[in-house]
Write a protein that holds these residues in place. Sequence first.
Motif, PDB file in Angstrom:
ATOM      1  N   VAL A  33       0.839  -1.202   0.000  1.00  0.00           N
ATOM      2  CA  VAL A  33       0.000   0.000   0.000  1.00  0.00           C
ATOM      3  C   VAL A  33       0.872   1.249   0.000  1.00  0.00           C
ATOM      4  O   VAL A  33       0.637   2.194  -0.764  1.00  0.00           O
ATOM      5  CB  VAL A  33      -0.953   0.012   1.212  1.00  0.00           C
ATOM      6  CG1 VAL A  33      -1.751   1.308   1.253  1.00  0.00           C
ATOM      7  CG2 VAL A  33      -1.892  -1.183   1.166  1.00  0.00           C
ATOM      8  N   GLN A  34       1.894   1.271   0.861  1.00  0.00           N
ATOM      9  CA  GLN A  34       2.765   2.439   0.939  1.00  0.00           C
ATOM     10  C   GLN A  34       3.489   2.677  -0.376  1.00  0.00           C
ATOM     11  O   GLN A  34       3.643   3.819  -0.826  1.00  0.00           O
ATOM     12  CB  GLN A  34       3.783   2.251   2.070  1.00  0.00           C
ATOM     13  CG  GLN A  34       4.639   3.484   2.344  1.00  0.00           C
ATOM     14  CD  GLN A  34       3.798   4.681   2.778  1.00  0.00           C
ATOM     15  OE1 GLN A  34       2.840   4.543   3.529  1.00  0.00           O
ATOM     16  NE2 GLN A  34       4.151   5.860   2.284  1.00  0.00           N
ATOM     17  N   THR A  83      -3.217   4.101   7.086  1.00  0.00           N
ATOM     18  CA  THR A  83      -2.032   4.299   6.253  1.00  0.00           C
ATOM     19  C   THR A  83      -1.634   5.749   6.311  1.00  0.00           C
ATOM     20  O   THR A  83      -2.482   6.631   6.089  1.00  0.00           O
ATOM     21  CB  THR A  83      -2.311   3.902   4.787  1.00  0.00           C
ATOM     22  OG1 THR A  83      -2.740   2.550   4.747  1.00  0.00           O
ATOM     23  CG2 THR A  83      -1.054   4.057   3.945  1.00  0.00           C
ATOM     24  N   ILE A 142      -1.179  -6.842  -5.950  1.00  0.00           N
ATOM     25  CA  ILE A 142      -2.261  -5.879  -5.752  1.00  0.00           C
ATOM     26  C   ILE A 142      -3.606  -6.532  -6.047  1.00  0.00           C
ATOM     27  O   ILE A 142      -4.565  -6.405  -5.268  1.00  0.00           O
ATOM     28  CB  ILE A 142      -2.043  -4.646  -6.653  1.00  0.00           C
ATOM     29  CG1 ILE A 142      -0.813  -3.856  -6.174  1.00  0.00           C
ATOM     30  CG2 ILE A 142      -3.283  -3.755  -6.654  1.00  0.00           C
ATOM     31  CD1 ILE A 142      -0.385  -2.756  -7.126  1.00  0.00           C
ATOM     32  N   ARG A 147       2.415   1.757  -3.369  1.00  0.00           N
ATOM     33  CA  ARG A 147       1.422   2.272  -4.312  1.00  0.00           C
ATOM     34  C   ARG A 147       1.205   3.769  -4.113  1.00  0.00           C
ATOM     35  O   ARG A 147       1.106   4.526  -5.084  1.00  0.00           O
ATOM     36  CB  ARG A 147       0.080   1.544  -4.134  1.00  0.00           C
ATOM     37  CG  ARG A 147       0.037   0.152  -4.680  1.00  0.00           C
ATOM     38  CD  ARG A 147      -1.403  -0.341  -4.742  1.00  0.00           C
ATOM     39  NE  ARG A 147      -2.187   0.385  -5.742  1.00  0.00           N
ATOM     40  CZ  ARG A 147      -3.494   0.243  -5.914  1.00  0.00           C
ATOM     41  NH1 ARG A 147      -4.177  -0.591  -5.138  1.00  0.00           N
ATOM     42  NH2 ARG A 147      -4.123   0.918  -6.844  1.00  0.00           N
ATOM     43  N   TYR A 153      -8.660  -0.030   0.934  1.00  0.00           N
ATOM     44  CA  TYR A 153      -8.011  -0.955   1.854  1.00  0.00           C
ATOM     45  C   TYR A 153      -8.627  -0.875   3.248  1.00  0.00           C
ATOM     46  O   TYR A 153      -8.777  -1.892   3.931  1.00  0.00           O
ATOM     47  CB  TYR A 153      -6.507  -0.683   1.915  1.00  0.00           C
ATOM     48  CG  TYR A 153      -5.760  -1.226   0.726  1.00  0.00           C
ATOM     49  CD1 TYR A 153      -5.359  -2.554   0.669  1.00  0.00           C
ATOM     50  CD2 TYR A 153      -5.458  -0.416  -0.374  1.00  0.00           C
ATOM     51  CE1 TYR A 153      -4.673  -3.064  -0.428  1.00  0.00           C
ATOM     52  CE2 TYR A 153      -4.777  -0.912  -1.475  1.00  0.00           C
ATOM     53  CZ  TYR A 153      -4.396  -2.226  -1.492  1.00  0.00           C
ATOM     54  OH  TYR A 153      -3.734  -2.726  -2.591  1.00  0.00           O
ATOM     55  N   TYR A 209      -4.642  -9.036  -3.275  1.00  0.00           N
ATOM     56  CA  TYR A 209      -5.037  -8.391  -2.026  1.00  0.00           C
ATOM     57  C   TYR A 209      -6.409  -7.718  -2.146  1.00  0.00           C
ATOM     58  O   TYR A 209      -7.252  -7.849  -1.254  1.00  0.00           O
ATOM     59  CB  TYR A 209      -3.992  -7.347  -1.621  1.00  0.00           C
ATOM     60  CG  TYR A 209      -2.694  -7.921  -1.105  1.00  0.00           C
ATOM     61  CD1 TYR A 209      -2.680  -8.982  -0.203  1.00  0.00           C
ATOM     62  CD2 TYR A 209      -1.469  -7.392  -1.511  1.00  0.00           C
ATOM     63  CE1 TYR A 209      -1.484  -9.510   0.251  1.00  0.00           C
ATOM     64  CE2 TYR A 209      -0.271  -7.907  -1.051  1.00  0.00           C
ATOM     65  CZ  TYR A 209      -0.279  -8.966  -0.160  1.00  0.00           C
ATOM     66  OH  TYR A 209       0.903  -9.484   0.302  1.00  0.00           O
ATOM     67  N   ILE A 222      -6.929   4.912  -2.900  1.00  0.00           N
ATOM     68  CA  ILE A 222      -6.163   3.723  -2.523  1.00  0.00           C
ATOM     69  C   ILE A 222      -6.384   3.372  -1.057  1.00  0.00           C
ATOM     70  O   ILE A 222      -6.723   2.233  -0.711  1.00  0.00           O
ATOM     71  CB  ILE A 222      -4.667   3.932  -2.807  1.00  0.00           C
ATOM     72  CG1 ILE A 222      -4.438   4.037  -4.323  1.00  0.00           C
ATOM     73  CG2 ILE A 222      -3.835   2.774  -2.238  1.00  0.00           C
ATOM     74  CD1 ILE A 222      -3.040   4.502  -4.700  1.00  0.00           C
ATOM     75  N   THR A 223      -6.193   4.335  -0.176  1.00  0.00           N
ATOM     76  CA  THR A 223      -6.324   4.049   1.260  1.00  0.00           C
ATOM     77  C   THR A 223      -7.769   3.744   1.630  1.00  0.00           C
ATOM     78  O   THR A 223      -8.019   2.898   2.501  1.00  0.00           O
ATOM     79  CB  THR A 223      -5.813   5.232   2.104  1.00  0.00           C
ATOM     80  OG1 THR A 223      -6.536   6.419   1.745  1.00  0.00           O
ATOM     81  CG2 THR A 223      -4.327   5.450   1.874  1.00  0.00           C
ATOM     82  N   ARG A 255      -4.759   9.250  -3.565  1.00  0.00           N
ATOM     83  CA  ARG A 255      -4.385   8.751  -2.240  1.00  0.00           C
ATOM     84  C   ARG A 255      -5.622   8.310  -1.466  1.00  0.00           C
ATOM     85  O   ARG A 255      -5.630   7.253  -0.823  1.00  0.00           O
ATOM     86  CB  ARG A 255      -3.620   9.826  -1.457  1.00  0.00           C
ATOM     87  CG  ARG A 255      -2.236  10.121  -2.004  1.00  0.00           C
ATOM     88  CD  ARG A 255      -1.518  11.159  -1.161  1.00  0.00           C
ATOM     89  NE  ARG A 255      -1.207  10.609   0.161  1.00  0.00           N
ATOM     90  CZ  ARG A 255      -0.116   9.919   0.445  1.00  0.00           C
ATOM     91  NH1 ARG A 255       0.779   9.683  -0.500  1.00  0.00           N
ATOM     92  NH2 ARG A 255       0.090   9.468   1.664  1.00  0.00           N
TER      93      ARG A 255
END
Length: 239
Positions: A104-105, A238, A177, A107, A229, A180, A225-226, A222
């Motif tokens: 994740v970080q 994150t 990716i 990405r 998850y 997950y 993505i976060t 951002r």
Amino acid sequence: MPQTTETQRAWRTVLARIESDLLEGVLGPGDRLPSERDLAADLGVGRSSVREALRVLEVMGLIRTATGSGPQAGAIVIAAPSGGMSTLLRLQVAAQGFPLADVVQTRLVLEDAVAQRLSTDPARDLAGVRGILTAMDADGLTAPEFLALDAELHYALAEASGNTVIAATMAGLRTAIESYVLEGSARIEDWDAMAARLRAEHHEIVDAIDAGRTDAARVHIRAHITGYYRAAGLVPETH
């Protein structure tokens, strides 16, 4: 039969020589490597060791080999800078896996850079990206189908940025990716609502990039993505 230390040292010597020639500009895309016989004589190793080194380089996507004679025969350096890196990264993912938080970080770092680069490039070409958006807007997509397109979209953005290292890294991480995010989809109670949310977020990201709104594009990608998850319960937070 396991390779002896001497055999391993021999073909690694060949790899080191070719790597040195590439780094120093002695060899480049389109150039032909010296023949097996010449490499073996020059480096003092057996031709079997040379062949082993060439097989490794071919698997890595750095050369192609062809038998026979003529301009296409032998081992030739190919212009595929992302091939080897992507392959090695995929193998690393398959062999050991990476912690999800690290994926994740990574990405976040990569895709933030992609959003910034694309949004500030007046010559950006997002036709392929928008084609994937259209495919994702179709009704009746299953979660695996949708998420496969999702991964394709993010890779297409990386490719459109023109940064071959970022594109290669995204390609190498793609399998991780996809696995997950698919695993996380099973934890989402209302998948239809999540798919609608992700569609809207994708359009926000691409529209911001296309309009040259760099700050908005970075914030959107951002959060996108976060947000997924966290919603899928894969990572609590994150930074």
